[in-house]
Design a protein around this motif. Structure first.
Motif, PDB file in Angstrom:
ATOM      1  N   CYS A   1       5.102  10.014  -7.956  1.00  0.00           N
ATOM      2  CA  CYS A   1       6.199  10.012  -8.922  1.00  0.00           C
ATOM      3  C   CYS A   1       5.785   9.487 -10.298  1.00  0.00           C
ATOM      4  O   CYS A   1       6.561   9.605 -11.254  1.00  0.00           O
ATOM      5  CB  CYS A   1       7.363   9.187  -8.401  1.00  0.00           C
ATOM      6  SG  CYS A   1       7.002   7.430  -8.160  1.00  0.00           S
ATOM      7  N   HIS A   2       4.580   8.881 -10.396  1.00  0.00           N
ATOM      8  CA  HIS A   2       4.103   8.306 -11.657  1.00  0.00           C
ATOM      9  C   HIS A   2       5.131   7.337 -12.235  1.00  0.00           C
ATOM     10  O   HIS A   2       5.408   7.325 -13.440  1.00  0.00           O
ATOM     11  CB  HIS A   2       3.773   9.405 -12.668  1.00  0.00           C
ATOM     12  CG  HIS A   2       2.747  10.370 -12.163  1.00  0.00           C
ATOM     13  ND1 HIS A   2       1.436  10.015 -11.920  1.00  0.00           N
ATOM     14  CD2 HIS A   2       2.857  11.681 -11.814  1.00  0.00           C
ATOM     15  CE1 HIS A   2       0.776  11.064 -11.472  1.00  0.00           C
ATOM     16  NE2 HIS A   2       1.610  12.090 -11.395  1.00  0.00           N
ATOM     17  N   SER A   3       5.716   6.564 -11.336  1.00  0.00           N
ATOM     18  CA  SER A   3       6.719   5.580 -11.729  1.00  0.00           C
ATOM     19  C   SER A   3       6.630   4.425 -10.743  1.00  0.00           C
ATOM     20  O   SER A   3       5.689   4.350  -9.951  1.00  0.00           O
ATOM     21  CB  SER A   3       8.118   6.214 -11.717  1.00  0.00           C
ATOM     22  OG  SER A   3       9.091   5.276 -12.136  1.00  0.00           O
TER      23      SER A   3
ATOM     24  N   ASN B   1      12.815   5.288  -3.212  1.00  0.00           N
ATOM     25  CA  ASN B   1      13.441   6.003  -4.329  1.00  0.00           C
ATOM     26  C   ASN B   1      12.715   5.561  -5.590  1.00  0.00           C
ATOM     27  O   ASN B   1      11.938   4.607  -5.579  1.00  0.00           O
ATOM     28  CB  ASN B   1      14.926   5.645  -4.475  1.00  0.00           C
ATOM     29  CG  ASN B   1      15.754   6.077  -3.286  1.00  0.00           C
ATOM     30  OD1 ASN B   1      16.665   5.367  -2.886  1.00  0.00           O
ATOM     31  ND2 ASN B   1      15.468   7.238  -2.726  1.00  0.00           N
ATOM     32  N   THR B   2      13.015   6.239  -6.683  1.00  0.00           N
ATOM     33  CA  THR B   2      12.546   5.768  -7.974  1.00  0.00           C
ATOM     34  C   THR B   2      13.609   6.065  -9.010  1.00  0.00           C
ATOM     35  O   THR B   2      14.347   7.062  -8.892  1.00  0.00           O
ATOM     36  CB  THR B   2      11.201   6.418  -8.367  1.00  0.00           C
ATOM     37  OG1 THR B   2      10.707   5.802  -9.553  1.00  0.00           O
ATOM     38  CG2 THR B   2      11.355   7.911  -8.590  1.00  0.00           C
ATOM     39  N   VAL B   3      13.741   5.181  -9.997  1.00  0.00           N
ATOM     40  CA  VAL B   3      14.797   5.333 -10.996  1.00  0.00           C
ATOM     41  C   VAL B   3      14.204   5.254 -12.393  1.00  0.00           C
ATOM     42  O   VAL B   3      13.110   4.724 -12.607  1.00  0.00           O
ATOM     43  CB  VAL B   3      15.880   4.231 -10.837  1.00  0.00           C
ATOM     44  CG1 VAL B   3      16.586   4.378  -9.496  1.00  0.00           C
ATOM     45  CG2 VAL B   3      15.261   2.839 -10.949  1.00  0.00           C
ATOM     46  N   ASN B   4      14.968   5.789 -13.367  1.00  0.00           N
ATOM     47  CA  ASN B   4      14.547   5.685 -14.766  1.00  0.00           C
ATOM     48  C   ASN B   4      15.109   4.405 -15.381  1.00  0.00           C
ATOM     49  O   ASN B   4      15.696   3.568 -14.685  1.00  0.00           O
ATOM     50  CB  ASN B   4      14.984   6.927 -15.552  1.00  0.00           C
ATOM     51  CG  ASN B   4      16.497   7.124 -15.521  1.00  0.00           C
ATOM     52  OD1 ASN B   4      17.264   6.185 -15.242  1.00  0.00           O
ATOM     53  ND2 ASN B   4      16.944   8.344 -15.809  1.00  0.00           N
ATOM     54  N   ASP B   5      14.967   4.248 -16.688  1.00  0.00           N
ATOM     55  CA  ASP B   5      15.407   3.030 -17.368  1.00  0.00           C
ATOM     56  C   ASP B   5      16.918   2.840 -17.294  1.00  0.00           C
ATOM     57  O   ASP B   5      17.417   1.721 -17.446  1.00  0.00           O
ATOM     58  CB  ASP B   5      14.965   3.059 -18.835  1.00  0.00           C
ATOM     59  CG  ASP B   5      13.454   3.001 -18.978  1.00  0.00           C
ATOM     60  OD1 ASP B   5      12.801   2.519 -18.021  1.00  0.00           O
ATOM     61  OD2 ASP B   5      12.935   3.440 -20.015  1.00  0.00           O
TER      62      ASP B   5
ATOM     63  N   VAL C   1       0.832  -1.209   0.000  1.00  0.00           N
ATOM     64  CA  VAL C   1       0.000   0.000   0.000  1.00  0.00           C
ATOM     65  C   VAL C   1       0.861   1.251   0.000  1.00  0.00           C
ATOM     66  O   VAL C   1       0.523   2.267  -0.638  1.00  0.00           O
ATOM     67  CB  VAL C   1      -0.988  -0.030   1.198  1.00  0.00           C
ATOM     68  CG1 VAL C   1      -0.280   0.150   2.520  1.00  0.00           C
ATOM     69  CG2 VAL C   1      -2.066   1.027   1.034  1.00  0.00           C
ATOM     70  N   ALA C   2       2.018   1.227   0.676  1.00  0.00           N
ATOM     71  CA  ALA C   2       2.924   2.375   0.675  1.00  0.00           C
ATOM     72  C   ALA C   2       3.505   2.611  -0.710  1.00  0.00           C
ATOM     73  O   ALA C   2       3.669   3.755  -1.149  1.00  0.00           O
ATOM     74  CB  ALA C   2       4.040   2.165   1.693  1.00  0.00           C
ATOM     75  N   SER C   3       3.820   1.526  -1.403  1.00  0.00           N
ATOM     76  CA  SER C   3       4.365   1.646  -2.762  1.00  0.00           C
ATOM     77  C   SER C   3       3.355   2.293  -3.700  1.00  0.00           C
ATOM     78  O   SER C   3       3.711   3.137  -4.540  1.00  0.00           O
ATOM     79  CB  SER C   3       4.759   0.260  -3.267  1.00  0.00           C
ATOM     80  OG  SER C   3       5.241   0.326  -4.591  1.00  0.00           O
ATOM     81  N   ILE C   4       2.075   1.930  -3.566  1.00  0.00           N
ATOM     82  CA  ILE C   4       1.033   2.540  -4.397  1.00  0.00           C
ATOM     83  C   ILE C   4       0.930   4.031  -4.099  1.00  0.00           C
ATOM     84  O   ILE C   4       0.803   4.863  -5.004  1.00  0.00           O
ATOM     85  CB  ILE C   4      -0.311   1.836  -4.164  1.00  0.00           C
ATOM     86  CG1 ILE C   4      -0.234   0.373  -4.612  1.00  0.00           C
ATOM     87  CG2 ILE C   4      -1.437   2.559  -4.901  1.00  0.00           C
ATOM     88  CD1 ILE C   4      -1.452  -0.452  -4.227  1.00  0.00           C
ATOM     89  N   SER C   5       1.014   4.396  -2.812  1.00  0.00           N
ATOM     90  CA  SER C   5       0.944   5.804  -2.428  1.00  0.00           C
ATOM     91  C   SER C   5       2.083   6.601  -3.045  1.00  0.00           C
ATOM     92  O   SER C   5       1.879   7.681  -3.617  1.00  0.00           O
ATOM     93  CB  SER C   5       0.980   5.921  -0.894  1.00  0.00           C
ATOM     94  OG  SER C   5       1.037   7.267  -0.483  1.00  0.00           O
ATOM     95  N   ALA C   6       3.300   6.067  -2.955  1.00  0.00           N
ATOM     96  CA  ALA C   6       4.461   6.770  -3.517  1.00  0.00           C
ATOM     97  C   ALA C   6       4.359   6.879  -5.038  1.00  0.00           C
ATOM     98  O   ALA C   6       4.742   7.892  -5.631  1.00  0.00           O
ATOM     99  CB  ALA C   6       5.739   6.046  -3.120  1.00  0.00           C
ATOM    100  N   SER C   7       3.821   5.848  -5.676  1.00  0.00           N
ATOM    101  CA  SER C   7       3.727   5.854  -7.150  1.00  0.00           C
ATOM    102  C   SER C   7       2.779   6.942  -7.645  1.00  0.00           C
ATOM    103  O   SER C   7       2.942   7.455  -8.755  1.00  0.00           O
ATOM    104  CB  SER C   7       3.274   4.483  -7.654  1.00  0.00           C
ATOM    105  OG  SER C   7       1.922   4.220  -7.295  1.00  0.00           O
TER     106      SER C   7
END
Length: 552
Positions: free
Chosen positions: A224-226, A292-296, A215-221
Motif C-alpha cells: 500500500c506504500h502507506s 487497513n490503511t487510511v489517508n490523512d 513483520v506483517a505490518s512491513i509486508s502490508a506496507s
C-alpha cells in the motif's frame, strides 16, 4: 494427578500510553497491546492454576478503537473455565481519556493457556469459582467457544474443498495491474533473550505476537506504500515452545487483498544453535493478520489486487478467501439483532450459528427481573419485559430423570404428541449428533395462512451435575427450503429448554421464548392477557414426558 486451582477473581492491569508505546501517528502500537494482553491473561491463568502457564492460542481478535499517547489502557483478564490442564481466559481491553473521562472498548478476546508445572508433571485444574451471573454465563459459553476452536480447521478445509469443486482453485492467475506477492515477502530474525522470556525461560507468547505484528505490518506496507493499521487477527496458535537462546525466523507475505483490507500470513520457525547449523526448523506459530490503511483525513484507502506466482501462493490466496468468509459469517451472526433473527446456514457459519443459538438461550435464562404471573400446581409462568420485547418462561416439575426429559424434548419429531400447535415436523438436515434442522408447520391464526418455520435445534449435555441440559431453538435460512405462498414464514428469535436434575427420578424443565411477530400462537395468546393455552400445553408436555419416561 495433583489438583490445583484458586478462588474466583481475576487480574486488572492499567497502563499509561507513552510515546515509546506508540507509532508515528501517536497511537498505541498493536504489538505492544498484544504483549500487555498476553501478560494480563497469563497472570490470571497462573493465579487460578497456582503454577506457571504458557499461551496455547489466542482467538480471533478485533480492534475496535485506537488508544493514543496520554490515554489509559485498562486490561481485565479472568479465567472463564478450566478444562483439566487448560483454561479459557477472557480479556477485555478499554481505553480511557483522562481529560474527558470517556471510556471505550478496544477489544474483547479469549485466550487458552496450559498449566506447565516445574518438573513437567501433570496437574488437574480445579473448577472456577463462579461469583456472579456474568461468571456463570461466561463459564457456560466457554464450552461453546471451545467447540468452535476444535472445529475451526474442519470448517476451513470444507470451504477449501468447496473452492476446488467450484473450479475457483487453479494454478494460474491473470489480472491486469495485479502486484506480485513476491514483492511483499519479508523475513526477520530475532534472538530470544532473557527479557523476552518468563522465569522458566519460555518465550512470552505476547512477545512473539508483537514481533509477528511488526513483520506483517512491513509486508502490508510494501503493497500500500502507506502505514497499515492492524484491525484483526485470525487466531494465534502456538504449535510448540521456544526458549532463551533460540533464533526465531519470521516470514510474512500478503495472501490476498479485499478492496480496503489485506491479509498477511506470518510463519514463525525456531532454531537452537545445533538446529541453526543444520537448518532444522521447528514450526512454532502461524497467524493471519488483517490490516487497513487510511489517508490523512482518516478515509480508508483501497489496496491493489495481488498476483500469486506459485502453487503455494495460490493455496494461500484461496485460503484467505475462506478465512474471510468465516470472519464475515461470525461477525454477521454474533452481532445479529431482532431485525434479523434468521441466519443463513452455510458451511462457513455453522459453528457460529450453533454458538449464537446456545448463547442466546443462556443469556435469556440468566436475565434479572423475571416476574411470576401464574402458578398452577406443577407449573409456573414468568414474563420479562425489556423495551418492546416480551419474554416468557414456563417452569414445569416433571417426575422423570433429567436425562430422559432431555432425550424426549430434544427430538422435535415427538413434539406433535403433546403440542397442538405443531401440525407437522420433519428433519431437513442432521448436521451432527448435537444439531438438527427441522421444518415445522403450525395451524393458522384467525383469518391467516398456516405458519411454517425452519429451525435449528442445538442440544448440549451438562459437563457437571450442577449444569442444565440445554435444547436451544432459533430460526435459520435454508436455501433448499424457501418460503412458500401456501404458508406464512415465521421466525423464532430465541427459544428452548433448560432441564435441571432434582433427584434420580425428577427434574425441573424450564421453557423460554422471546415473543416476536413469528412466535407460536399460544405465546401470542399470552400477549392478550390469557395464559390458559400456555398452561394447557405445559400440562400436556408433563403428561407426555411422564408417560413416555415410564417406558424407558
Amino acid at each position: 494427578m495433583e489438583r490445583r486451582g484458586a478462588a474466583g477473581g481475576g487480574v486488572r492491569m492499567c497502563q499509561a500510553v507513552l510515546p515509546a508505546h506508540a507509532n508515528h501517528r501517536g497511537e498505541l502500537s498493536a504489538g505492544q497491546l498484544l504483549k500487555w494482553m498476553d501478560a494480563a491473561a497469563c497472570l490470571a491463568a497462573e493465579k487460578h492454576a497456582g503454577v506457571s502457564c504458557v499461551t496455547a492460542s489466542m482467538d480471533d481478535i478485533q480492534f475496535e478503537e485506537a488508544a493514543r499517547v496520554g490515554q489509559i489502557i485498562s486490561i481485565k483478564a479472568k479465567v472463564n473455565r478450566a478444562f483439566k490442564t487448560s483454561m479459557e481466559v477472557g480479556i477485555k481491553v478499554t481505553v480511557q481519556d483522562v481529560l474527558t473521562n470517556v471510556e471505550k472498548i478496544v477489544s474483547v478476546a479469549y485466550a487458552t493457556y496450559v498449566a506447565k508445572p516445574v518438573g513437567g508433571g501433570k496437574i488437574e485444574l480445579e473448577p472456577v469459582n463462579l461469583l456472579s451471573t456474568e461468571d456463570q454465563l461466561e463459564h457456560t459459553l466457554a464450552i461453546e467457544r471451545r467447540r468452535i476452536r476444535l472445529g475451526y480447521e474442519q470448517v476451513f478445509q470444507n470451504l477449501m474443498q468447496e473452492s476446488n469443486k467450484e473450479g475457483d482453485y487453479c494454478d494460474t492467475f491473470e489480472e491486469e495491474d495485479a502486484v506480485s506477492t513476491d514483492l511483499t515477502h519479508v523475513q526477520s530474525i530475532e534472538l530470544v533473550q532473557p527479557p523476552h522470556a518468563n522465569h522458566h525461560g519460555n518465550t512470552f507468547g505476547g512477545q512473539i505476537m508483537a514481533w509477528m505484528e511488526t513483520v506483517a505490518s512491513i509486508s502490508a506496507s510494501r503493497l500500500c506504500h502507506s502505514y497499515p493499521v492492524l484491525k484483526s487477527v485470525n487466531m494465534f496458535k502456538f504449535w510448540g515452545p521456544s526458549i532463551v537462546g533460540d533464533r526465531l525466523v519470521f516470514n510474512a507475505i500478503v495472501n490476498n487483498t479485499f478492496q480496503t483490507s489485506v491479509e498477511v500470513g506470518v510463519r514463525v520457525e525456531a532454531y537452537n544453535c545445533e538446529e541453526w547449523i543444520k537448518d532444522q526448523a521447528r514450526h512454532i506459530n502461524s497467524a493471519f493478520l488483517i490490516f487497513n490503511t487510511v489517508n490523512d483525513k482518516g478515509e480508508l484507502l483501497t489496496f491493489p489486487r495481488i498476483k500469486p506466482t506459485t502453487k503455494d501462493g495460490m493455496r494461500r490466496y484461496h485460503g484467505a478467501i475462506a478465512r474471510r468468509r468465516i470472519r464475515l459469517a461470525r461477525k454477521c451472526i454474533l452481532s445479529a439483532n431482532e431485525d434479523k433473527p434468521s441466519d443463513p446456514w452455510e458451511t462457513s457459519n455453522q459453528a457460529y450459528v450453533s454458538y449464537s443459538n446456545i448463547a442466546a438461550l443462556t443469556h435469556l435464562a440468566a436475565k434479572p427481573g423475571w416476574e411470576i404471573t401464574s402458578t398452577l400446581d406443577d407449573i409456573k409462568i414468568w414474563t420479562h419485559e425489556e423495551g418492546d420485547v416480551l419474554s416468557l418462561k414456563v417452569e414445569m416439575q416433571v417426575q422423570i430423570p433429567s436425562h430422559l426429559a432431555f432425550f424426549l424434548l430434544s427430538d422435535f419429531t415427538f413434539r406433535q404428541q403433546w403440542d397442538k400447535h405443531f401440525l407437522t415436523c420433519e428433519v431437513l438436515q442432521a448436521v451432527n449428533e448435537d444439531e438438527k434442522i427441522y421444518y415445522v408447520t403450525s395451524p393458522p391464526m384467525t383469518d391467516h395462512k398456516p405458519r411454517d418455520f425452519v429451525i435449528l435445534v442445538s442440544q448440549r449435555q451438562p459437563c457437571k451435575p450442577s449444569e442444565p441440559y440445554i435444547v436451544a431453538v432459533k430460526s435459520v435460512t435454508l436455501m433448499s427450503m424457501p418460503p412458500s405462498s401456501e404458508y406464512c414464514r415465521s421466525e423464532i428469535l430465541c427459544a428452548g429448554f433448560q432441564i435441571y436434575g432434582d433427584s434420580n427420578s425428577s427434574c425441573t424443565v424450564c421453557y423460554f421464548n422471546q415473543v416476536t411477530s413469528g412466535v407460536m400462537p399460544y405465546l401470542a395468546a399470552n400477549l392478550t392477557g390469557s395464559s390458559k393455552s400456555i398452561e394447557d400445553t405445559a400440562l400436556e408436555c408433563i403428561k407426555f414426558l411422564e408417560l413416555k419416561g415410564s417406558k424407558y
